[in-house]
Design a protein around this motif. Structure first.
Motif, PDB file in Angstrom:
ATOM      1  N   ILE A   1      35.474  47.836  38.756  1.00  0.00           N
ATOM      2  CA  ILE A   1      34.362  49.246  38.054  1.00  0.00           C
ATOM      3  C   ILE A   1      34.310  50.423  39.091  1.00  0.00           C
ATOM      4  O   ILE A   1      34.321  50.824  38.501  1.00  0.00           O
ATOM      5  CB  ILE A   1      33.837  48.712  37.351  1.00  0.00           C
ATOM      6  CG1 ILE A   1      34.171  47.771  36.294  1.00  0.00           C
ATOM      7  CG2 ILE A   1      32.735  49.349  37.080  1.00  0.00           C
ATOM      8  CD1 ILE A   1      35.216  48.225  34.342  1.00  0.00           C
ATOM      9  N   GLN A   2      33.335  49.241  39.947  1.00  0.00           N
ATOM     10  CA  GLN A   2      32.697  50.527  41.054  1.00  0.00           C
ATOM     11  C   GLN A   2      32.360  50.031  42.506  1.00  0.00           C
ATOM     12  O   GLN A   2      31.300  50.901  42.957  1.00  0.00           O
ATOM     13  CB  GLN A   2      31.263  51.840  40.333  1.00  0.00           C
ATOM     14  CG  GLN A   2      30.560  50.034  39.912  1.00  0.00           C
ATOM     15  CD  GLN A   2      30.104  50.898  39.509  1.00  0.00           C
ATOM     16  OE1 GLN A   2      29.243  52.594  39.285  1.00  0.00           O
ATOM     17  NE2 GLN A   2      28.676  50.617  38.300  1.00  0.00           N
ATOM     18  N   LEU A   3      33.422  49.241  42.533  1.00  0.00           N
ATOM     19  CA  LEU A   3      33.027  48.825  44.133  1.00  0.00           C
ATOM     20  C   LEU A   3      34.061  49.125  45.133  1.00  0.00           C
ATOM     21  O   LEU A   3      34.910  50.214  44.875  1.00  0.00           O
ATOM     22  CB  LEU A   3      33.757  47.255  44.609  1.00  0.00           C
ATOM     23  CG  LEU A   3      32.417  46.137  43.411  1.00  0.00           C
ATOM     24  CD1 LEU A   3      33.035  44.793  43.139  1.00  0.00           C
ATOM     25  CD2 LEU A   3      31.079  46.483  43.582  1.00  0.00           C
ATOM     26  N   GLU A   4      33.987  49.585  46.171  1.00  0.00           N
ATOM     27  CA  GLU A   4      35.031  49.337  47.574  1.00  0.00           C
ATOM     28  C   GLU A   4      36.211  49.265  47.101  1.00  0.00           C
ATOM     29  O   GLU A   4      36.072  47.415  46.892  1.00  0.00           O
ATOM     30  CB  GLU A   4      34.506  50.102  48.419  1.00  0.00           C
ATOM     31  CG  GLU A   4      33.587  51.000  48.579  1.00  0.00           C
ATOM     32  CD  GLU A   4      33.706  52.536  48.649  1.00  0.00           C
ATOM     33  OE1 GLU A   4      35.081  52.359  48.422  1.00  0.00           O
ATOM     34  OE2 GLU A   4      33.448  52.997  48.537  1.00  0.00           O
ATOM     35  N   SER A   5      37.451  49.684  46.606  1.00  0.00           N
ATOM     36  CA  SER A   5      38.814  48.456  47.156  1.00  0.00           C
ATOM     37  C   SER A   5      38.886  48.194  47.823  1.00  0.00           C
ATOM     38  O   SER A   5      39.405  46.671  47.545  1.00  0.00           O
ATOM     39  CB  SER A   5      39.935  50.167  47.355  1.00  0.00           C
ATOM     40  OG  SER A   5      39.799  50.936  46.098  1.00  0.00           O
ATOM     41  N   GLU A   6      38.402  47.923  48.424  1.00  0.00           N
ATOM     42  CA  GLU A   6      38.992  47.210  49.797  1.00  0.00           C
ATOM     43  C   GLU A   6      37.351  46.307  49.583  1.00  0.00           C
ATOM     44  O   GLU A   6      38.105  44.876  50.167  1.00  0.00           O
ATOM     45  CB  GLU A   6      38.652  47.628  51.642  1.00  0.00           C
ATOM     46  CG  GLU A   6      38.807  46.427  52.339  1.00  0.00           C
ATOM     47  CD  GLU A   6      38.739  46.946  53.243  1.00  0.00           C
ATOM     48  OE1 GLU A   6      38.769  46.341  54.923  1.00  0.00           O
ATOM     49  OE2 GLU A   6      38.505  48.464  53.639  1.00  0.00           O
ATOM     50  N   ALA A   7      36.423  46.150  49.373  1.00  0.00           N
ATOM     51  CA  ALA A   7      35.340  45.522  49.201  1.00  0.00           C
ATOM     52  C   ALA A   7      35.687  44.385  48.043  1.00  0.00           C
ATOM     53  O   ALA A   7      35.652  42.923  48.224  1.00  0.00           O
ATOM     54  CB  ALA A   7      33.690  46.101  48.859  1.00  0.00           C
ATOM     55  N   PHE A   8      36.797  44.959  47.098  1.00  0.00           N
ATOM     56  CA  PHE A   8      36.815  44.579  45.463  1.00  0.00           C
ATOM     57  C   PHE A   8      38.011  43.491  46.167  1.00  0.00           C
ATOM     58  O   PHE A   8      37.967  42.370  45.522  1.00  0.00           O
ATOM     59  CB  PHE A   8      37.306  45.450  43.987  1.00  0.00           C
ATOM     60  CG  PHE A   8      38.287  44.781  43.576  1.00  0.00           C
ATOM     61  CD1 PHE A   8      37.066  44.157  42.327  1.00  0.00           C
ATOM     62  CD2 PHE A   8      38.939  44.868  42.909  1.00  0.00           C
ATOM     63  CE1 PHE A   8      37.534  43.734  41.282  1.00  0.00           C
ATOM     64  CE2 PHE A   8      39.763  44.156  42.078  1.00  0.00           C
ATOM     65  CZ  PHE A   8      39.273  43.673  41.226  1.00  0.00           C
ATOM     66  N   ASP A   9      38.899  43.979  46.735  1.00  0.00           N
ATOM     67  CA  ASP A   9      39.610  42.670  46.727  1.00  0.00           C
ATOM     68  C   ASP A   9      39.285  41.602  47.858  1.00  0.00           C
ATOM     69  O   ASP A   9      39.981  40.732  47.002  1.00  0.00           O
ATOM     70  CB  ASP A   9      40.999  43.832  48.052  1.00  0.00           C
ATOM     71  CG  ASP A   9      41.897  44.363  46.868  1.00  0.00           C
ATOM     72  OD1 ASP A   9      41.599  44.308  45.268  1.00  0.00           O
ATOM     73  OD2 ASP A   9      42.361  45.705  47.877  1.00  0.00           O
TER      74      ASP A   9
END
Length: 315
Positions: A289-297
């Motif tokens: 939803i609103q995490l940085e892409s790298e942090a979410f992955d």
């Protein structure tokens, strides 16, 4: 077609739509169950969107609030759960419209990610809308041939006696886990309107929740949660827990535990068989939803998670 947020006054219409769309099943279509799941939830009432046309309710989509904890950090999330479309309005993209609008609205509420456990039929639709598949929930089990075709165990559990120590919920489990509290355990297990849950605890070092499920081959004991206060949990406590669990497992044909919780906490389980861990549980998927892409992955990597069956059980 108009889309709006549901209110408590809509509950009777919601139940009627669920029955029309899905029929009756193990999961009841009742106001009591809906209120327990979507209003009484200690993490907050669900965000429910309704689709209407000419004053008729034709679609719904519910996002159930949840809070996860990893290394002391709290993540606010929602679980994409109940959905229904009126039989006369299927094939019009109502599910997709409700889901995408729901994603926009939960973002404004500070939600970090959405998760759910779709089936093989619904999974492709979620993947097209940006969900990512983590994989299937792991399963560990024990077989007791002496419990084959045995009767379903009968137990009575007084949940009002549960009094976990104050420091029990400040433990730092490895991996992402539900933000546990006495209120959560009471809601999730003691007040659950569809399953009868039981527990084992000494109120200071361990808490194990479980329920029985009947099969054609006999009864299954399903462990849904194990919380360990490592500060107080030693050999004596492990032996005590093992003795209590072993006495119950003798009455069933199968004992099981699902989720990454077992993989991370297996040294604290009192006993389990040599059968390997198998990936036979529900499919787990996530949507950023609103995490940085790298942090979410990084966050959704399986080894980051210590979820239990209690977290992801279908209800």
């Amino acid at each position: 077609m108009q889309i709006r947020t549901a209110t408590e006054k809509d509950i009777p219409g919601i139940i009627e739509l669920l029955r029309l769309s899905l029929g009756e099943s193990l999961i009841p279509k009742s106001e009591k169950f809906w209120r327990w799941k979507h209003i009484d939830n200690p993490f907050g009432a669900s965000m429910v969107l309704l689709a209407e046309q000419d004053g008729q309710l034709i679609g719904l989509r519910a996002f159930m609030n949840w809070q996860w904890q990893l290394q002391g950090k709290i993540y606010r999330a929602v679980r994409a759960v109940d959905t229904a479309t009126h039989p006369d309005h299927q094939g019009k993209g109502i599910f997709k419209k409700l889901t995408l609008q729901g994603l926009d609205e939960v973002k404004s509420l500070g939600v970090s990610f959405v998760y759910n456990t779709p089936n093989q039929k619904s999974k492709p639709g979620y993947l097209k809308m940006g969900w990512k598949e983590q994989g299937r929930m792991p399963l560990k089990f024990n077989i007791n041939p002496f419990g084959y075709k045995g009767k379903m165990p009968v137990e009575t559990t007084n949940w009002s006696d549960l009094r976990l120590a104050d420091d029990f919920f400040h433990i730092q489990n490895q991996g992402m886990h539900t933000q546990y509290s006495q209120a959560y355990l009471t809601w999730r297990y003691a007040e659950n309107p569809i399953f009868n849950y039981h527990y084992l605890t000494d109120n200071s070092s361990y808490f194990l929740a479980y329920r029985y499920k009947e099969h054609s081959f006999g009864a299954e004991l399903r462990i849904t949660d194990l919380l360990i206060n490592k500060k107080n949990f030693g050999r004596v406590q492990k032996k005590q827990l093992g003795k209590a669990l072993n006495s119950r497992s003798k009455k069933v044909a199968l004992i099981s535990v699902s989720g990454n919780n077992y993989k991370i906490m297996q040294n604290y389980y009192p006993f389990f068989s040599i059968f390997p861990i198998v990936n036979k549980g529900p499919i787990v998927t996530f949507r950023n939803i609103q995490l940085e892409s790298e942090a979410f992955d990084q966050l959704i990597m399986p080894e980051q998670w210590a979820y239990s069956l209690g977290d992801l059980e279908l209800f």
